[in-house]
Design a protein around this motif. Sequence first.
Motif, mmCIF file in Angstrom:
data_model
loop_
_atom_site.group_PDB
_atom_site.id
_atom_site.type_symbol
_atom_site.label_atom_id
_atom_site.label_comp_id
_atom_site.label_asym_id
_atom_site.label_seq_id
_atom_site.Cartn_x
_atom_site.Cartn_y
_atom_site.Cartn_z
ATOM 1 N N ASP A 73 0.731 -1.106 -0.002
ATOM 2 C CA ASP A 73 -0.054 0.011 -0.064
ATOM 3 C C ASP A 73 0.798 1.263 -0.009
ATOM 4 O OD1 ASP A 73 1.000 -0.311 2.737
ATOM 5 O OD2 ASP A 73 -0.728 0.433 3.612
ATOM 6 N N SER A 74 2.041 1.126 -0.526
ATOM 7 C CA SER A 74 3.045 2.529 -0.625
ATOM 8 C C SER A 74 2.532 3.560 -1.475
ATOM 9 C CB SER A 74 4.455 1.882 -0.465
ATOM 10 O OG SER A 74 4.578 1.328 -1.827
ATOM 11 N N ASN A 75 1.803 2.890 -2.462
ATOM 12 C CA ASN A 75 1.636 3.848 -3.310
ATOM 13 C C ASN A 75 0.223 3.695 -4.139
ATOM 14 O OD1 ASN A 75 1.053 5.818 -5.518
ATOM 15 N ND2 ASN A 75 3.248 5.670 -6.450
ATOM 16 N N ASN A 77 -1.473 4.928 -5.918
ATOM 17 C CA ASN A 77 -1.615 4.936 -7.579
ATOM 18 C C ASN A 77 -1.160 3.496 -8.332
ATOM 19 O OD1 ASN A 77 -2.653 7.371 -7.759
ATOM 20 N ND2 ASN A 77 -0.594 8.327 -7.647
ATOM 21 N N HIS A 78 -0.479 2.684 -7.676
ATOM 22 C CA HIS A 78 -0.167 1.424 -8.213
ATOM 23 C C HIS A 78 -0.684 0.121 -7.555
ATOM 24 C CE1 HIS A 78 3.553 3.839 -9.227
ATOM 25 N NE2 HIS A 78 3.068 3.762 -10.459
#
Length: 251
Positions: A73-75, A77-78
């Motif tokens: 869940d670090s980004n 958008n990915h």
Amino acid sequence: MIFSKKFLGQCSFEIIFSFVVCVCNFVQVIGQNFKCPLKNGFYPDLIQCDLYYRCYNGQAEERLCADGLVFDDSNPNHERCDIPVNVDCLERKELQKPKPSKGCPRANGIYRHWDTQICDKFVNCVEGKANELPCPPGLIYDDSKSNCAWPTDSLRKDCTNTRREILEDGFSCPIEEIIGPNGRVLPHPTFPHQEDCQKFYICRNGVTPQYGSCSPGSVYNDVTFQCDEPENVPGCENWYGDDKKEETKKP
């Protein structure tokens, strides 16, 4: 969406594990209780680490990583699933029910070898297929980090008696580290041959034994760990006998 290519920090080599993160299992269910933080993006479930949601125009669609992987869940958008060691799940401790197979506790991931006596190999599981891979010489698999490490740096304590290679004459490398004349650990220590003054043993990376030999006319010195003149090595002074004496007389 490609699996991140991370590796074994202590080593001077690189192994790339190729998971394709379309190995996510798409669950076409609208997340009734999940509220999207923003209209669009990918967001983790609050309880289960391999469960996440795709938000589109404010509507949440539930999705699930492939068994053995968890949602990164670090980004937002990915959309990416990765092995657990690369993701901090924090309080999201729950996971889907495992789908084990021969050699694989879960369908995907990096695991210790199924033979508990084998420490220098590990298993890369992809969609339930176990792929056996070796660690570099001298290293063992540390499952707390999902990588190979020096035994002294590993948190794994069941490999102190790892099976070591034995040469035909019975020699095997000692477990303990060997300190050289300068007070430092020798990365490739050498040892005298039991019967032949000219020969010696080399332990590559401290664990892999092989034969070595001094050039004709010299013998192995187990004090300096180098080849030397016979007269400097007690017990090997006359190893070459008259041949050596005749050689030194030549102009």
